[in-house]
Design a protein around this motif. Structure first.
Motif, mmCIF file in Angstrom:
data_model
loop_
_atom_site.group_PDB
_atom_site.id
_atom_site.type_symbol
_atom_site.label_atom_id
_atom_site.label_comp_id
_atom_site.label_asym_id
_atom_site.label_seq_id
_atom_site.Cartn_x
_atom_site.Cartn_y
_atom_site.Cartn_z
ATOM 1 N N TYR A 33 -5.184 -2.628 4.351
ATOM 2 C CA TYR A 33 -4.710 -1.454 5.896
ATOM 3 C C TYR A 33 -5.129 -1.399 6.708
ATOM 4 O O TYR A 33 -4.503 -1.002 8.143
ATOM 5 C CB TYR A 33 -4.929 -0.262 5.478
ATOM 6 C CG TYR A 33 -4.212 0.656 5.932
ATOM 7 C CD1 TYR A 33 -2.790 0.900 5.335
ATOM 8 C CD2 TYR A 33 -4.745 1.604 7.208
ATOM 9 C CE1 TYR A 33 -2.508 2.235 6.393
ATOM 10 C CE2 TYR A 33 -4.097 2.475 7.752
ATOM 11 C CZ TYR A 33 -2.624 2.842 7.406
ATOM 12 O OH TYR A 33 -1.957 3.487 8.211
ATOM 13 N N SER A 37 -1.401 7.130 7.307
ATOM 14 C CA SER A 37 -0.438 7.043 5.966
ATOM 15 C C SER A 37 -0.917 7.549 4.896
ATOM 16 O O SER A 37 -1.607 7.985 4.384
ATOM 17 C CB SER A 37 -0.560 5.285 5.860
ATOM 18 O OG SER A 37 0.172 5.094 6.549
ATOM 19 N N GLY A 67 -9.268 1.582 3.400
ATOM 20 C CA GLY A 67 -8.467 0.997 2.419
ATOM 21 C C GLY A 67 -8.237 -0.772 2.999
ATOM 22 O O GLY A 67 -7.246 -1.565 2.291
ATOM 23 N N ASN A 85 0.744 -1.265 0.290
ATOM 24 C CA ASN A 85 0.305 0.072 0.014
ATOM 25 C C ASN A 85 0.892 1.343 0.368
ATOM 26 O O ASN A 85 0.730 2.325 0.598
ATOM 27 C CB ASN A 85 -0.701 -0.036 0.677
ATOM 28 C CG ASN A 85 -0.031 0.023 2.717
ATOM 29 O OD1 ASN A 85 0.813 -0.133 2.836
ATOM 30 N ND2 ASN A 85 -0.671 -1.682 3.255
ATOM 31 N N GLN A 114 -4.176 6.852 3.490
ATOM 32 C CA GLN A 114 -5.401 5.584 3.899
ATOM 33 C C GLN A 114 -5.229 6.060 5.711
ATOM 34 O O GLN A 114 -4.421 6.202 6.380
ATOM 35 C CB GLN A 114 -4.501 4.215 3.592
ATOM 36 C CG GLN A 114 -4.814 4.404 2.393
ATOM 37 C CD GLN A 114 -3.973 2.498 2.212
ATOM 38 O OE1 GLN A 114 -3.047 2.025 2.992
ATOM 39 N NE2 GLN A 114 -5.268 1.803 1.463
ATOM 40 N N SER A 168 -6.553 4.188 9.835
ATOM 41 C CA SER A 168 -7.138 3.630 10.234
ATOM 42 C C SER A 168 -7.591 3.852 11.860
ATOM 43 O O SER A 168 -6.963 4.787 12.360
ATOM 44 C CB SER A 168 -5.799 1.883 10.631
ATOM 45 O OG SER A 168 -4.640 2.517 11.585
ATOM 46 N N ASN A 190 3.317 -4.030 6.079
ATOM 47 C CA ASN A 190 2.900 -2.899 5.339
ATOM 48 C C ASN A 190 2.907 -4.007 4.241
ATOM 49 O O ASN A 190 2.878 -3.567 2.586
ATOM 50 C CB ASN A 190 2.762 -1.576 4.348
ATOM 51 C CG ASN A 190 4.216 -1.220 4.656
ATOM 52 O OD1 ASN A 190 5.109 -1.600 4.811
ATOM 53 N ND2 ASN A 190 4.598 0.418 3.111
#
Length: 584
Positions: free
Chosen positions: A278, A302, A410, A211, A391, A393, A273
């Motif tokens: 993600y 990210s 993602g 990613n 992206q 989280s 990664n």
């Protein structure tokens, strides 16, 4: 005479509907780019749409038009035109007034001021955005039910008009759905209920990962009641716990362990990664940070240098402490390539990466938050998210459940039908992927039983010039004393993700049969191999798979590369893997 009357009214109605559709389309594009106009401007545009749709509905709803609509065969286009006009007028009446309510709170001039986001205005936007989304969804369903009236409707342009209306509604629904997502999750994630801490990672695709790339730099973003503050900006030499930690930071699932366990993704920051999923990457980053720093995070963010260049283009160039100016169009080349020629030692590059990060952050926050600049900034963030270059989280389960299935979250989604995800990852610890060019062709052939035979052709070209540094040409995977890889040979781990239940048929590399390793990740079969690419060489990998169904569309999961992949698909249309439907 009666026929002439029908034709004239039909043309007038068509003109009004087309003008209304075009205005709604412009409104959708504006909202999708994050540029919600001021309320007065919104209401003027909405009043114009409403006048158009009301006129079209009036022209197609009187008794004579209704009577003509019941004429066998010939009356179908009249009946369908009336239904389409009525549905569009309902949108103007039920949905667009709610959109107007968004104007004051979400207009760029009031949404942001410097590093502060107006989270109360964001929260207040949720109810009107949800009402508008529901009304647009009703129109979308109604428009899809309108008959296309066969060849007659095609000849009269009815089917095309219906298609355009459905497409416009779908795009507007998506824009409103994004607003609902932001209004629902934004306040909490921006610290409305207490401070939030996020690990901000800048990935470097010059050493590619699924990613993006390995971590080039990082910092900790703290958000309190909408106020943003970025601290501890550092190069990857300062990652908490060191590049490789003594013990795993978190447990791995059996499936994940089978595919990635040998790379120690729960111990090695650079390998966290390797997966394109993600949410898993975010969990690994958070675990590694907590194990190394001793403190917990609320999530991760990210992005890559290309995303940062979008932000600079929306604000101003970055300025380093020595006065060096870095414009948007030079940032990517500087941090992914030129820096390795300018600075020889790792510690010096780490310091430089940190300075660039600070300068980019200062460029973005020094902007006053004026309407135009905020609009450009939101547009830049939206573009980065669409391209997979931004992206996010969350370690709060309710937030992560919603955000993961969007482009911003993602996730590697298990979607029905044919699927394509091509992933190339650096297997040498070099920085040669800045010079990698990728072209993929996907050709689907429907079989008599409804299955689909897909030919996937991936061409990888190494355009690295002569004169690159030893560090850029590094081949950590080769243990030959004194060998310096003067020819800049790259070594890549190539993986193809296909649709659930698909079968591998065969593969060729440069025309010769080749064996691939097979596995599975989150419902997708995965076919992988290692291959080297010399300077100036193109390697061609051809893989044939049998998909359980030949359509209706190909879901494509892209990988953010320094130079975007060239993708050609034949035999079926493509669609994005990302869900835009936010759970209620």
């Amino acid at each position: 005479m009666f026929g002439t009357w029908i034709v004239v009214r039909g043309l007038l109605a068509q003109s009004h509907l087309e003008a209304a559709r075009a205005q709604i389309s412009r409104l959708q594009a504006t909202v999708a780019n994050g540029a919600v106009p001021e309320e007065a401007e919104l209401r003027r545009a909405i009043d114009e749409v409403a006048a158009r749709t009301e006129a079209a509905r009036s022209l197609t709803s009187d008794p004579l038009w209704s009577l003509a609509g019941h004429i066998p065969f010939a009356g179908c286009p009249l009946h369908s035109s009336a239904a389409l006009a009525a549905a569009l007028d309902d949108v103007a009446t039920d949905a667009l007034p709610s959109v107007a309510e968004l104007g004051d709170g979400l207009a760029p001039s009031s949404l942001r001021s410097g590093t502060a986001v107006n989270i109360r205005a964001l929260a207040a936007a949720r109810a009107p955005a949800e009402r508008a989304r529901e009304a647009v969804g009703s129109f979308d369903a109604a428009a899809r039910r309108v008959s296309g009236c066969g060849w007659l409707g095609g000849a009269l342009g009815l089917d095309e008009a219906r298609g355009q209306a459905v497409a416009t509604a779908s795009r507007l629904y998506g824009a409103l759905d994004t607003l609902v997502l932001g209004a629902r999750l934004g306040p909490g994630m921006l610290g409305a209920d207490g401070p939030r801490r996020y690990l901000l990672v800048v990935q470097n695709p010059a050493e590619s990962r699924a990613n993006g790339g390995i971590i080039g730099g990082f910092g900790v973003l703290t958000v309190t009641d909408g106020q943003l503050e970025l601290d501890n900006i550092s190069g990857n030499g300062s990652l908490p716990g060191g590049p490789t930690q003594a013990r795993p930071a978190t447990d791995l699932s059996p499936e994940f362990e089978a595919r990635y366990g040998g790379f120690w993704p729960a111990r090695v920051w650079a390998n966290a990664n390797l997966t394109p999923d993600y949410p898993t990457v975010g969990r690994l980053y958070s675990g590694l940070y907590r194990a190394g720093a001793g403190t917990a995070l609320d999530g991760t963010i990210s992005l890559d240098p290309t995303a940062l260049s979008y932000l600079l283009a929306a604000t101003r160039p970055a300025v380093l402490p020595d006065g060096r100016v870095i414009p948007a169009n030079e940032l990517v080349e500087l941090v992914e390539s030129r820096v390795y020629q300018e600075i020889d030692d790792v510690a010096g590059r780490d310091e430089f990466f940190a300075m660039v990060g600070e300068a980019v952050y200062e460029a973005v926050i020094s902007d006053t938050g004026a309407a135009g600049s905020t609009e450009d900034l939101l547009r830049a963030l939206a573009r980065a998210a669409r391209e997979g270059r931004l992206q996010v989280s969350s370690n709060h389960a309710d937030e992560e459940e919603v955000i993961s299935s969007t482009a911003l979250g993602g996730a590697l989604l298990d979607v029905p039908g044919p699927f394509l995800g091509v992933v190339t990852q650096n297997a040498t610890a070099s920085k040669l992927d800045y010079w990698l060019r990728r072209r993929t062709t996907y050709r689907m052939e429907r079989q008599p039983d409804g299955t689909g035979r897909a030919m996937i052709t991936v061409r990888l070209t190494n355009v690295a010039p002569e004169g690159l540094s030893d560090y850029v040409r590094n081949r950590q995977d080769v243990d030959i004393p004194g060998w310096k890889n003067e020819e800049a040979q790259n070594n890549l781990w190539v993986s193809l993700y296909t649709g659930r239940g698909s079968w591998f048929v065969d593969a060729r590399l440069d025309g010769q049969p080749v064996a691939l390793t097979s596995g599975e990740e989150r419902g997708h079969p995965v076919l992988s191999t290692y291959l080297t690419v010399d300077r100036g060489q193109t390697r061609t990998l051809q893989v044939r798979v049998l998909e359980p169904a030949a359509g209706p569309t190909l879901a494509v999961r892209t990988q953010p590369l320094t130079v975007p992949e060239q993708l050609v698909v034949e035999g079926l249309p493509t669609t994005s893997v990302w869900s835009r439907r936010v759970a209620k």
